[in-house]
Design an enzyme around this catalytic site. Structure first.
Site, PDB file in Angstrom:
ATOM      1  N   ASP A 171     -17.369  20.069 -13.128  1.00 49.10           N
ATOM      2  CA  ASP A 171     -16.322  19.893 -12.130  1.00 49.10           C
ATOM      3  C   ASP A 171     -16.212  18.441 -11.693  1.00 49.10           C
ATOM      4  OD1 ASP A 171     -16.079  22.599 -12.376  1.00 49.10           O
ATOM      5  OD2 ASP A 171     -16.994  23.074 -10.445  1.00 49.10           O
ATOM      6  N   TYR A 221     -23.934  33.288  -8.450  1.00 50.60           N
ATOM      7  CA  TYR A 221     -23.947  32.122  -9.337  1.00 50.60           C
ATOM      8  C   TYR A 221     -25.383  31.779  -9.712  1.00 50.60           C
ATOM      9  CZ  TYR A 221     -23.062  27.337 -10.962  1.00 50.60           C
ATOM     10  OH  TYR A 221     -23.009  26.197 -11.709  1.00 50.60           O
TER      11      TYR A 221
END
Length: 386
Positions: A171, A221
Site C-alpha cells: 500500500d 488480518y
C-alpha cells in the site's frame, strides 16, 4: 480533491497563514492479494483519489493537527513517548517518530488534511495518509534526503508500531511510487519493481463498493499472517539445510509435505498464497501479450481463492462477483484485505452500462442499498502541490 477547500480549513483553524500542500494517492491492486507479507508479487497502481494535507512549521515543539473530514483536532509534542489516543492522529504521530529515526529533525507544525479515498473500500486511505506526511516531513525538515523506499518503510513501520496492523509494503509502495498510466509489479521480497503501461483499449477498470465493512472478532488480518508463518515454520523444520523466510520460498511439494501437520485451515491459506504468486506472474505475461481475457480469468480465480481458501470474502462481495459473471464481465474479484469493501472489475466498454445498472438494481433489491461505483484512473504518487 479540492485544494482551495483544504486551504480554507487550514486558514480557519490555525493562524490565518498558509503553508505547503502535499498529496498522496490511494491505490488499486489488479491482482496479488495477501501476497505482500508473504514475500510474493503484487500488481498495484496509484489512483486519482487520495489524501491532501497543508502543513506549516509553527516554531514550537508541538504538532497541532486537524482532520477536516472528522472535524477533530489533536495536539501532541514531537517527542511525546505515548502519542495521541485518537486513531487517525496516531498515523501522523507514527510517521513523525519513524522519520525522526531516519535522521529527520522534525519540529512542531500546524496541519490540516482531508481525503477523497473511499473509507473501508480497500483503497488504502491509511497508507495515503502516512505517505503524504512522510513526503511532507522529508521536504520540510529533511532536505529531501530520505529515499522513497525509506518513506515506504516508515509508513509500514507506522502501521506496525503505532496502529496495530502487521501489514506488508504494497500500500505504501503504491502511494509513494505511483505513476500516471502505469501499474507496477513489485517483488515484495527483493523490492525490485517494474512499471507496466496500463491503458487497456476497449476495457474499463471499475470498482463496485459494497459499502459493507464487517468487523470480525479478534484480528482476522493478523490471524491469516500467523497461519502463513506457521506453515513456513513447519516446512523449515523439515528442510534445515535451506532458508525459509516466507511462503515465497516454499514450493507446492513442500506444502503438501506438511499438510497433515499444519491443519486444514492453515493449509488452505498457504495454498491460496502459492496460487496467487503464480497468478500474478501469469497476468504479467498476459498484459505483455495484450491478452485481457487471461487477465480476467486470473482475477476470477483469485476471487474464488480469497472466498473459499483464504476466507476473507463475505456474502455481499460474492454476490457482486456473481453478478459480474452473469453479465459477461471479463474479470472480477475482491480487492483489498476483504470482509467488505470493493470488487475490482475489468469490463468491456460495450457491456459497461448494462453491468453497472444490473449490479445496482440487484444489489439494492437484496441488501437495501446500491453499491457505489468508482471508475479507476491511474495517477501519480506522493508529491508537493504548492
Amino acid at each position: 480533491m479540492d485544494i482551495e477547500f483544504v486551504r480554507s480549513r487550514f486558514i480557519k483553524h490555525f493562524d490565518g497563514q498558509t503553508g505547503n500542500i502535499y498529496a498522496s494517492p490511494g491505490r488499486i491492486n489488479l491482482i496479488g492479494e495477501h501476497t505482500d507479507y508473504n514475500g510474493g508479487f503484487v500488481f498495484p497502481g496509484a489512483v486519482d483519489k487520495g489524501m491532501l494535507c497543508e502543513i506549516r512549521p509553527n516554531g514550537t515543539n508541538t504538532i497541532m493537527a486537524y482532520s477536516i473530514d472528522l472535524k477533530d483536532r489533536v495536539e501532541f509534542k514531537v517527542d511525546d513517548p505515548q502519542g495521541p489516543r485518537a486513531s487517525w492522529a496516531r498515523y501522523i504521530y507514527g510517521v513523525v517518530q519513524e522519520m525522526r529515526k531516519l535522521g529527520v529533525d522534525v519540529k512542531g507544525f500546524n496541519t490540516a488534511f482531508a481525503g477523497d479515498v473511499p473509507l473501508g473500500a480497500g483503497m488504502s486511505s491509511s497508507a495515503a495518509l502516512e505517505s503524504c506526511y512522510a513526503y511532507a516531513l522529508n521536504d520540510l525538515f529533511g532536505d529531501n534526503k530520505v529515499s522513497k523506499w525509506d518513506m515506504v518503510l516508515a509508513g509500514q513501520a507506522t502501521e506496525h508500531n503505532y496502529c496495530g496492523v502487521n501489514c506488508g509494503i504494497m500500500d505504501q509502495f503504491a502511494s509513494v511510487f505511483g505513476k500516471e498510466g502505469c501499474l507496477m509489479r513489485l517483488d515484495c521480497r527483493s523490492r525490485e519493481f517494474e512499471y507496466f503501461p496500463f491503458k487497456p483499449v476497449g476495457y474499463k477498470l471499475v470498482l463496485l463498493d459494497s459499502v459493507v465493512k464487517h468487523e470480525l472478532a479478534g484480528s482476522p488480518y493478523n490471524d491469516r499472517r500467523n497461519s502463513c508463518e506457521n506453515v513456513v515454520k513447519h516446512i523449515a523444520a523439515k528442510h534445515p539445510e535451506a532458508k525459509f523466510e516466507t511462503l515465497r520460498d516454499c514450493t507446492w511439494e513442500q506444502l503438501e509435505e506438511v499438510k497433515a501437520e499444519v491443519g486444514d485451515e492453515d493449509y488452505r491459506r498457504a495454498k491460496f498464497v502459492l496460487g496467487e504468486k503464480d497468478r500474478v506472474l501469469a497476468v504479467c505475461d498476459a498484459l505483455n501479450a495484450g491478452d485481457y481475457e487471461t487477465v480476467g480469468q486470473k482475477m476470477y480465480e483469485t476471487h474464488n481463492g480469497l472466498s473459499k481458501e483464504y476466507e476473507v470474502s463475505c456474502e455481499e462481495l460474492d454476490y457482486l462477483n456473481d453478478i459480474a459473471k452473469e453479465n459477461g464481465v471479463t474479470g472480477s474479484r475482491i480487492m483489498g484485505g476483504g470482509f467488505g469493501g470493493c470488487t475490482i472489475n475489468l469490463v468491456k466498454d460495450e457491456i459497461y452500462d448494462k453491468f453497472i445498472a444490473d449490479a445496482k438494481e440487484k444489489f439494492a433489491a437484496k441488501y437495501g442499498h446500491a453499491p457505489k461505483v468508482y471508475d479507476v484512473v491511474i495517477g501519480d504518487g506522493s508529491r508537493k502541490i504548492c
